[in-house]
Design a protein around this motif. Structure first.
Motif: not given
Length: 124
Positions: A24-52
């Motif tokens: 569960w420690g491994f899973v938790l840290v991986n989830v947190l890192i995935s959230i950070v990547f998702s936030i970075l994608l949102l901040v970078s202007g990644y268009d999730y609908e067009a996936m461009e």
């Protein structure tokens, strides 16, 4: 964080056992890192609908891909050892990749007390 680091130190070790806390420690840290990547994608202007992807989002996606590939072997090895902790052969984890409910159930089952055929009790 301790479970995450333990899993990384045992990178490709398929023998032995892993406790629930390590899993569960491994899973938790991986989830947190995935959230950070998702936030970075949102901040970078990644268009999730067009996936461009464009600009910085391409860099983030490449880093996410590298991270995902780097965590593939440790996550498989950790799941393998987790199955062995409850006394099941690690090879059963292959079924768990297709039947995710099985993996979830195994994640919550406490390990065998004392040593089993896969090694000593990691709690001891």
């Amino acid at each position: 964080m301790g479970g995450y680091m333990t899993a990384l130190r045992r990178y490709a070790e398929f023998s032995g056992r892993s406790r629930r806390s390590e899993y569960w420690g491994f899973v938790l840290v991986n989830v947190l890192i995935s959230i950070v990547f998702s936030i970075l994608l949102l901040v970078s202007g990644y268009d999730y609908e067009a996936m461009e992807p464009s600009g910085f989002s391409i860099v983030v996606l490449v880093l996410l891909g590298i991270y995902a590939l780097a965590m593939l072997i440790p996550s498989i090895a950790l799941q393998w050892r987790r199955y062995q902790d409850i006394g099941w052969p690690g090879a059963v984890s292959i079924i768990g990749w297709f039947v995710n409910l099985l993996t979830l159930i195994v994640a919550f089952i406490p390990g065998n007390d004392g040593p089993n055929q896969y090694g000593p009790d990691p709690k001891a």
